[in-house]
Motif scaffolding. Sequence first.
Motif, PDB file in Angstrom:
ATOM      1  N   TRP A  64       0.858  -1.196   0.000  1.00 48.98           N
ATOM      2  CA  TRP A  64       0.000   0.000   0.000  1.00 48.98           C
ATOM      3  C   TRP A  64       0.886   1.235   0.000  1.00 48.98           C
ATOM      4  O   TRP A  64       1.945   1.259   0.634  1.00 48.98           O
ATOM      5  CB  TRP A  64      -0.889   0.005   1.251  1.00 48.98           C
ATOM      6  CG  TRP A  64      -1.788   1.194   1.401  1.00 48.98           C
ATOM      7  CD1 TRP A  64      -3.048   1.347   0.935  1.00 48.98           C
ATOM      8  CD2 TRP A  64      -1.478   2.412   2.118  1.00 48.98           C
ATOM      9  NE1 TRP A  64      -3.548   2.578   1.287  1.00 48.98           N
ATOM     10  CE2 TRP A  64      -2.610   3.258   2.016  1.00 48.98           C
ATOM     11  CE3 TRP A  64      -0.359   2.864   2.819  1.00 48.98           C
ATOM     12  CZ2 TRP A  64      -2.641   4.521   2.587  1.00 48.98           C
ATOM     13  CZ3 TRP A  64      -0.394   4.122   3.392  1.00 48.98           C
ATOM     14  CH2 TRP A  64      -1.527   4.938   3.276  1.00 48.98           C
ATOM     15  N   ILE A  65       0.463   2.275  -0.729  1.00 47.88           N
ATOM     16  CA  ILE A  65       1.104   3.589  -0.701  1.00 47.88           C
ATOM     17  C   ILE A  65       0.001   4.628  -0.634  1.00 47.88           C
ATOM     18  O   ILE A  65      -1.004   4.533  -1.354  1.00 47.88           O
ATOM     19  CB  ILE A  65       1.973   3.836  -1.958  1.00 47.88           C
ATOM     20  CG1 ILE A  65       3.200   2.923  -1.954  1.00 47.88           C
ATOM     21  CG2 ILE A  65       2.426   5.293  -2.030  1.00 47.88           C
ATOM     22  CD1 ILE A  65       4.045   3.039  -3.207  1.00 47.88           C
ATOM     23  N   GLY A  66       0.178   5.608   0.223  1.00 42.47           N
ATOM     24  CA  GLY A  66      -0.831   6.654   0.312  1.00 42.47           C
ATOM     25  C   GLY A  66      -0.444   7.735   1.289  1.00 42.47           C
ATOM     26  O   GLY A  66       0.679   7.747   1.815  1.00 42.47           O
ATOM     27  N   PRO A  67      -1.359   8.661   1.564  1.00 39.70           N
ATOM     28  CA  PRO A  67      -1.088   9.721   2.538  1.00 39.70           C
ATOM     29  C   PRO A  67      -0.818   9.137   3.920  1.00 39.70           C
ATOM     30  O   PRO A  67      -1.481   8.181   4.350  1.00 39.70           O
ATOM     31  CB  PRO A  67      -2.370  10.557   2.516  1.00 39.70           C
ATOM     32  CG  PRO A  67      -3.032  10.235   1.211  1.00 39.70           C
ATOM     33  CD  PRO A  67      -2.686   8.810   0.931  1.00 39.70           C
ATOM     34  N   ALA A  68       0.149   9.695   4.599  1.00 37.02           N
ATOM     35  CA  ALA A  68       0.526   9.161   5.915  1.00 37.02           C
ATOM     36  C   ALA A  68      -0.646   9.145   6.881  1.00 37.02           C
ATOM     37  O   ALA A  68      -0.753   8.242   7.720  1.00 37.02           O
ATOM     38  CB  ALA A  68       1.679   9.973   6.493  1.00 37.02           C
ATOM     39  N   ARG A  69      -1.548  10.121   6.755  1.00 34.84           N
ATOM     40  CA  ARG A  69      -2.664  10.193   7.717  1.00 34.84           C
ATOM     41  C   ARG A  69      -3.642   9.031   7.549  1.00 34.84           C
ATOM     42  O   ARG A  69      -4.444   8.761   8.456  1.00 34.84           O
ATOM     43  CB  ARG A  69      -3.391  11.522   7.569  1.00 34.84           C
ATOM     44  CG  ARG A  69      -4.061  11.770   6.234  1.00 34.84           C
ATOM     45  CD  ARG A  69      -4.675  13.166   6.180  1.00 34.84           C
ATOM     46  NE  ARG A  69      -5.304  13.470   4.914  1.00 34.84           N
ATOM     47  CZ  ARG A  69      -4.668  13.885   3.825  1.00 34.84           C
ATOM     48  NH1 ARG A  69      -3.345  14.045   3.872  1.00 34.84           N
ATOM     49  NH2 ARG A  69      -5.318  14.139   2.708  1.00 34.84           N
ATOM     50  N   TYR A  70      -3.593   8.345   6.418  1.00 33.04           N
ATOM     51  CA  TYR A  70      -4.485   7.212   6.189  1.00 33.04           C
ATOM     52  C   TYR A  70      -3.749   5.877   6.284  1.00 33.04           C
ATOM     53  O   TYR A  70      -4.304   4.846   5.897  1.00 33.04           O
ATOM     54  CB  TYR A  70      -5.131   7.321   4.806  1.00 33.04           C
ATOM     55  CG  TYR A  70      -5.986   8.551   4.624  1.00 33.04           C
ATOM     56  CD1 TYR A  70      -6.926   8.939   5.585  1.00 33.04           C
ATOM     57  CD2 TYR A  70      -5.856   9.345   3.489  1.00 33.04           C
ATOM     58  CE1 TYR A  70      -7.704  10.075   5.420  1.00 33.04           C
ATOM     59  CE2 TYR A  70      -6.629  10.479   3.307  1.00 33.04           C
ATOM     60  CZ  TYR A  70      -7.548  10.841   4.271  1.00 33.04           C
ATOM     61  OH  TYR A  70      -8.317  11.964   4.091  1.00 33.04           O
ATOM     62  N   ALA A  71      -2.556   5.877   6.796  1.00 26.88           N
ATOM     63  CA  ALA A  71      -1.743   4.660   6.810  1.00 26.88           C
ATOM     64  C   ALA A  71      -2.386   3.583   7.676  1.00 26.88           C
ATOM     65  O   ALA A  71      -2.863   3.852   8.781  1.00 26.88           O
ATOM     66  CB  ALA A  71      -0.341   4.966   7.320  1.00 26.88           C
ATOM     67  N   PRO A  72      -2.417   2.354   7.192  1.00 32.17           N
ATOM     68  CA  PRO A  72      -2.954   1.256   7.999  1.00 32.17           C
ATOM     69  C   PRO A  72      -2.007   0.864   9.119  1.00 32.17           C
ATOM     70  O   PRO A  72      -0.823   1.231   9.115  1.00 32.17           O
ATOM     71  CB  PRO A  72      -3.107   0.122   6.978  1.00 32.17           C
ATOM     72  CG  PRO A  72      -2.095   0.436   5.925  1.00 32.17           C
ATOM     73  CD  PRO A  72      -1.992   1.917   5.854  1.00 32.17           C
TER      74      PRO A  72
END
Length: 426
Positions: A64-72
């Motif tokens: 997964w890659i995405g905004p840090a605030r949405y990190a699992p």
Amino acid sequence: MSQGEWQHRPVRPGDPVRPAPRHTGSLLVDNIGELVTNDTGGEGGPLGIRRDAAVLVEDGQVAWIGPARYAPAADRRIDAEGAAVLPGFVDSHAHLVFAGDRAAEFAARMAGEPYTGGGIRTTVGATRAASDDQLRDTVRRLRDEAMRQGTTTVEIKSGYGLTVADEARSLRIAAEFTEDTTFLGAHVVPAEYADRPDDYVGMVCGPMLAAAAPHARWIDVFCERGAFDVDHARAILACGQAVGLGVRVHANQLGPGPGVQLGVELGAASVDHCTHLTDADIDALASHRVGCMCPDGRHTTTVATLLPGAEFSTRSPYPDARRLLDAGVTVALATDCNPGSSYTSSMPFCIALAVREMRMTPAEAVWAATAGGAAALRRDDVGRLARGARADLMILDAPSHLHLAYRPGVPLIRQVLHNGVPQCRP
């Protein structure tokens, strides 16, 4: 277990790449200030840059890659502390199986002697005399040295044995450290065949290839004056293709010649050096566009791999990367690490040289050292950070990829992950 201790037979072009050792469980790298993905399908320019990002790694792959605030959530975490994170460098041209050094030759060049390639035979003698363990220790030392500087994938050539037995053992040792091993029995004609080059080519195409092929993914030829002419090079490469090896070519290093166009003719994955190019050479590289992705979405089948460490070490003219890029050619950067003409394992050094001496932008040089190297090896699992790619990445002690060229010679690699496994800090 280190990669060097995990032994396997190299894959062939088109075969799936075998998995390497990796941690189980999940790992989150977050608080990334600048993430270079080389994912050109979205925004972020040619490097696919994302800001304030996070990367989740599972089973050695990017999950997964995405905004840090949405990190699992993850089992483990690495805080990048606002630094830049990049894919691991892909060094697609290196000669790591050798013995001895040629420091005296380097000193002579710095005193004004020209480089002719003749010193290769000095290394051949030392390599033949070395034990397997001595050769293995050299490969391990250089591989680890490169890893500390961000290189997570390296191609390794033979070419300093030049006998059936020595070429086969060089490739067996190389295969302990990489999937991408290259048979370079046609490096130079050894001294014992100096008056019988046709006989040597026959041996390369016959018993030497038979002994080497089980341990190799690629075949390469030094097509250059003082090495192998175009007819010999074509014959050797065709024999390699016939047994399933992919093609690479040392081309146009010492002067204009037929090597680049021979490589394109044979569908080579890469033609390497490309120091002296004619308009026809560039047209050939630019016109054959099926295969690997360029940063702007165009395609090419044969990559031009530039080796600025060799020009630095031999005081030779640098390749004109700007001319290649403007023509639409895919460009890779590699170290050419070898004891004679480019004894460096540092991809950051090559990036700095490419920007300063070859008129590449920092973004172009970083792409060439990562995704470009992957294209030169026809790999889509390395050189980029995207879901399903191998979790090879580096964390810089810097806020941006620009610092790799902006701060030459400074150890900027804070941490390296290879197959999702954190390596020792530099």
